[in-house]
Design a protein around this motif. Structure first.
Motif, mmCIF file in Angstrom:
data_model
loop_
_atom_site.group_PDB
_atom_site.id
_atom_site.type_symbol
_atom_site.label_atom_id
_atom_site.label_comp_id
_atom_site.label_asym_id
_atom_site.label_seq_id
_atom_site.Cartn_x
_atom_site.Cartn_y
_atom_site.Cartn_z
ATOM 1 N N GLY A 1 36.183 -0.797 -67.694
ATOM 2 C CA GLY A 1 35.139 -1.688 -66.764
ATOM 3 C C GLY A 1 35.856 -2.660 -66.123
ATOM 4 O O GLY A 1 35.261 -2.864 -64.988
ATOM 5 N N VAL A 2 36.908 -3.514 -66.637
ATOM 6 C CA VAL A 2 37.372 -4.555 -66.045
ATOM 7 C C VAL A 2 38.217 -4.072 -64.955
ATOM 8 O O VAL A 2 38.254 -4.610 -63.976
ATOM 9 C CB VAL A 2 38.234 -5.590 -67.001
ATOM 10 N N ASP A 3 38.859 -2.940 -65.162
ATOM 11 C CA ASP A 3 39.838 -2.444 -64.147
ATOM 12 C C ASP A 3 38.818 -2.030 -62.944
ATOM 13 O O ASP A 3 39.402 -2.138 -61.777
ATOM 14 C CB ASP A 3 40.559 -1.054 -64.657
ATOM 15 N N ALA A 4 37.801 -1.302 -63.025
ATOM 16 C CA ALA A 4 36.817 -1.069 -62.137
ATOM 17 C C ALA A 4 36.366 -2.221 -61.386
ATOM 18 O O ALA A 4 36.546 -2.103 -60.104
ATOM 19 C CB ALA A 4 35.590 -0.289 -62.933
ATOM 20 N N ALA A 5 36.085 -3.396 -61.826
ATOM 21 C CA ALA A 5 35.763 -4.628 -61.351
ATOM 22 C C ALA A 5 36.987 -5.054 -60.516
ATOM 23 O O ALA A 5 36.684 -5.687 -59.341
ATOM 24 C CB ALA A 5 35.040 -5.461 -62.038
ATOM 25 N N THR A 6 38.046 -5.107 -60.997
ATOM 26 C CA THR A 6 39.069 -5.793 -60.463
ATOM 27 C C THR A 6 39.557 -5.008 -59.118
ATOM 28 O O THR A 6 39.953 -5.677 -58.203
ATOM 29 C CB THR A 6 40.276 -5.641 -61.376
ATOM 30 N N ALA A 7 39.384 -3.651 -59.059
ATOM 31 C CA ALA A 7 40.014 -2.966 -57.986
ATOM 32 C C ALA A 7 39.378 -3.046 -56.681
ATOM 33 O O ALA A 7 39.451 -2.600 -55.576
ATOM 34 C CB ALA A 7 40.170 -1.331 -58.232
ATOM 35 N N GLU B 1 26.360 -8.069 -68.276
ATOM 36 C CA GLU B 1 25.706 -7.212 -68.935
ATOM 37 C C GLU B 1 24.424 -7.720 -69.411
ATOM 38 O O GLU B 1 24.201 -8.760 -69.368
ATOM 39 C CB GLU B 1 26.500 -6.635 -69.995
ATOM 40 N N SER B 2 23.289 -6.825 -69.770
ATOM 41 C CA SER B 2 22.214 -7.420 -70.397
ATOM 42 C C SER B 2 21.801 -6.220 -71.410
ATOM 43 O O SER B 2 21.345 -5.210 -71.023
ATOM 44 C CB SER B 2 21.336 -7.303 -69.140
ATOM 45 N N THR C 1 30.579 -5.249 -69.375
ATOM 46 C CA THR C 1 31.147 -4.636 -68.215
ATOM 47 C C THR C 1 30.072 -3.356 -67.822
ATOM 48 O O THR C 1 29.094 -3.406 -68.331
ATOM 49 C CB THR C 1 32.575 -3.927 -67.934
ATOM 50 N N ILE C 2 30.399 -2.747 -66.591
ATOM 51 C CA ILE C 2 29.766 -1.793 -66.026
ATOM 52 C C ILE C 2 29.649 -0.601 -67.135
ATOM 53 O O ILE C 2 28.672 0.278 -66.956
ATOM 54 C CB ILE C 2 30.268 -1.462 -64.842
ATOM 55 N N ASN C 3 30.724 -0.386 -68.231
ATOM 56 C CA ASN C 3 30.510 0.441 -69.203
ATOM 57 C C ASN C 3 29.608 0.051 -70.540
ATOM 58 O O ASN C 3 29.711 1.026 -71.355
ATOM 59 C CB ASN C 3 31.988 0.843 -69.730
ATOM 60 N N THR D 1 24.864 -0.208 -63.827
ATOM 61 C CA THR D 1 24.535 0.950 -64.375
ATOM 62 C C THR D 1 23.358 0.638 -65.634
ATOM 63 O O THR D 1 23.173 -0.761 -66.035
ATOM 64 C CB THR D 1 25.701 1.141 -65.355
ATOM 65 N N THR D 2 22.736 1.655 -65.907
ATOM 66 C CA THR D 2 21.733 1.581 -67.052
ATOM 67 C C THR D 2 21.742 2.780 -67.957
ATOM 68 O O THR D 2 21.733 3.917 -67.317
ATOM 69 C CB THR D 2 20.504 1.078 -66.679
ATOM 70 N N ASP D 3 21.364 2.891 -68.924
ATOM 71 C CA ASP D 3 21.005 3.781 -70.090
ATOM 72 C C ASP D 3 19.646 4.074 -70.328
ATOM 73 O O ASP D 3 19.068 4.858 -70.967
ATOM 74 C CB ASP D 3 22.098 3.764 -71.092
ATOM 75 N N ALA D 4 18.825 3.269 -69.571
ATOM 76 C CA ALA D 4 17.348 3.314 -69.791
ATOM 77 C C ALA D 4 16.890 4.857 -69.102
ATOM 78 O O ALA D 4 17.746 5.094 -68.289
ATOM 79 C CB ALA D 4 16.699 2.077 -69.206
#
Lengths: 385, 385
Positions: free
Chosen positions: B139-145, B157-158, B2-4, B187-190
């Motif tokens: 993360g799933v909740d965010a994509a669902t809403a 994700e990658s 997910t986005i998280n 999102t990325t943490d790079a």
């Protein structure tokens, strides 16, 4: 009410076995004169069918004595052999009628990419020549033999004091005329010269056939021919002739719109206040081709947000904060935001009018279109056409 | 998934009653840093929704700390009041999280032309802020809403050695991205700087989201946001980052294509030999938008004549006598005429590839599209969306 209404023309339509269902599929129209002046407009699609390439050469002479038309095959994307087939068809018509091949225009309609069964076509031409007549029945036969997915033949006539216009047209899908449309042949017994005839046809087509857009698909075979016999002996001023010709074309276009594939709604989209007439036409056409707008029309849904989305995608200049959209007389979008309650716009009937004002200039245009229905999908997915 | 997935992000998705069916409709994504670099691309539609106009101002700073997204209303064509609603939403998010409103991007999706119910939206933001978490479930909740006519949430994700990318997207109709697409947050943490992030996003979007064309309708709300927390501490070269980002976007686009309204076919149209890449893309898009081609795909019909017709209508340069068309590996049209027997092209499966060679130059492009089915008509005519 047919192509035989003006004096000096004979026609016929026969079944030659080109269509597998046995329906009529070869039409012959002959101009017995005394004049043989003609004008024509053709598809702007870069992929042009063999009969279009041939007929453009014929019309370059400004004269046509006969037109042969077939349904059951478009003779498009058929290479050099396809062009030779068209040439051979014209030669056969010419030999049968005792005229020159260069006097014979050819039109074809049907599936793209397949060669025509030339034995059947030649025999059909011979049979059609034997049945040529100036009767109403022969005119109906001529309009019937060009039908593909059309459900009814489409005729029109315009009888004046001492002279007349007649015509037929076919076309129900792959229909977005560009300087021409589906196959149409128009006749007149008025007396005009070549330049007058040509100017009148281009002017009339521009505001009639070219304003129809069923599905954005300009076909490979679009052709409109105008044949002039002069048999009435009446010299008609170009302005008057153009006016009457435009009326006749408008009649034929209304029949095309009414018989479009799967149609349940007749939609008229008018754009005002564009920078130019050309930008107005581009805007109207963008809305007419948008599937979300077309499915909303099918659903009788005054969903003006989809129209605003489509207008915003048109490559034209305007300020979104000034956009007005009126559907069936109700101003549902005013100055870029919600106007009157959209539920007031009753779209349950057959006719829908959409008026869009861009407030950007003096340009105006109107495009006729249809909805996108289950019937359209069914008709275009269930079999090749 | 997910986005998280990347470090430094929390998200949530709640039901605030904006959607009448009671489904989740408010999403919050928060970047906890240490970095707050961001990049965004937005719709090229001239009619831009209020949240697009707002978020373009936010992204002009190159920084985003939070994104609030709602479904159930696009807040497009809502005038100055609609823009004030978006501003008020950002202010409420900012006050709740203790950041500035200019740090808050806003995205909306749903029906065009209606104001948002601000009381419900504010309460939803408060509830969403209370549920922020860095879990997969959040993360799933965010994509669902953010879903509208989507049938499933879309994540990707990658995960690399020491850093990661995550993202979600929504969109099933009105889908023809133009420099952006439907709503997507990545999102990325790079660790990257603003210019590297921006270049990577534009490069990736250009070959992924912008290559999807479901129905030609570029929406008023298209937005792709890329948030960078830098929480991994890993500095990643722009080339490597762009490569991984492109892969993630490709994954999301495949999910958008698979869930398109009424889809029964996944169609990949590749054009080679155009004068330029731009003309190749124009040609591919013209075919992708042609309803006669799309209904033929629905009917599993290798009707290459319709493809030739559509190619001939594209405003690009080529010689029709050199046109090659290959469907599912069978060269059905060679040098502008019939090639191998088209019945050899089996289109009964879900995937259809169309390869078009114009033989006019070095230009190439690929566009992903879908068929035009009864399901598409049903979904877009039965109710307003």
């Amino acid at each position: 009410m047919t192509i035989n209404s003006p004096k000096g023309f004979r026609s016929s339509g026969v079944a030659a076995g080109i269509k597998e269902n046995g329906n009529k599929d070869v039409t012959l129209v002959v101009n017995d004169g005394p004049l043989d002046v003609a004008a024509g407009v053709f598809t702007r699609n870069k992929v042009k069918a063999a009969p279009v390439l041939w007929s453009q050469q014929v019309l370059a002479t400004g004269r046509v004595k006969a037109v042969v038309l077939n349904s059951g095959g478009a003779n498009a994307c058929t290479g050099q052999e396809g062009f030779q087939d068209t040439h051979a068809t014209a030669e056969h018509v010419a030999a049968t009628l005792g005229i020159g091949a260069i006097d014979v225009a050819v039109c074809s309609t049907g599936l793209i990419g397949a060669r025509l069964p030339m034995d059947k076509l030649r025999a059909g031409v011979t049979a059609a020549a034997a049945r040529l007549a100036d009767t109403e029945e022969a005119g109906v036969d001529a309009a019937t033999a060009v039908m593909t997915t059309d459900s009814v033949p489409k005729h029109a006539e315009s009888v004046q004091d001492g002279w007349a216009l007649g015509g037929f047209a076919k076309g129900a899908g792959m229909c977005a005329p560009n300087m021409a449309t589906m196959l149409a042949v128009i006749t007149t017994d008025a007396v005009l010269d070549r330049s007058g005839l040509d100017a009148a046809l281009r002017a009339a087509v521009n505001v009639t056939f070219n304003a129809l857009d069923v599905d954005g698909g300009t076909s490979t075979n679009d052709t409109v021919l105008l044949l002039c016999s002069g048999a009435s002996g009446r010299e008609v001023p170009v302005e008057e002739f153009t006016d009457k010709l435009t009326g006749l074309c408008r009649d034929l276009v209304a029949q095309l719109q009414a018989d479009a594939e799967g149609v349940t709604k007749h939609v008229t989209i008018t754009v005002r206040g564009a920078v130019s007439d050309a930008e107005a036409a581009t805007t109207a056409r963008t809305v007419a081709r948008d599937n979300l707008c077309k499915t909303a029309f099918f659903g009788s849904d005054p969903n003006w947000g989809r129209i605003a989305m489509a207008v915003g995608n048109a490559p034209v200049g305007f300020d979104p904060a000034k956009l007005d959209i009126t559907i069936n007389g109700v101003v549902v979008c005013a100055a870029g935001a919600a106007g009157e309650d959209r539920s007031k716009a009753d779209l349950s009937g057959r006719d829908i009018t959409v008026e869009i004002d861009l407030h950007a200039g003096p340009g105006n245009a109107t495009v006729l279109t249809t909805d996108l229905s289950h019937g359209y999908v069914e008709e275009n997915s269930a079999y090749s056409s």
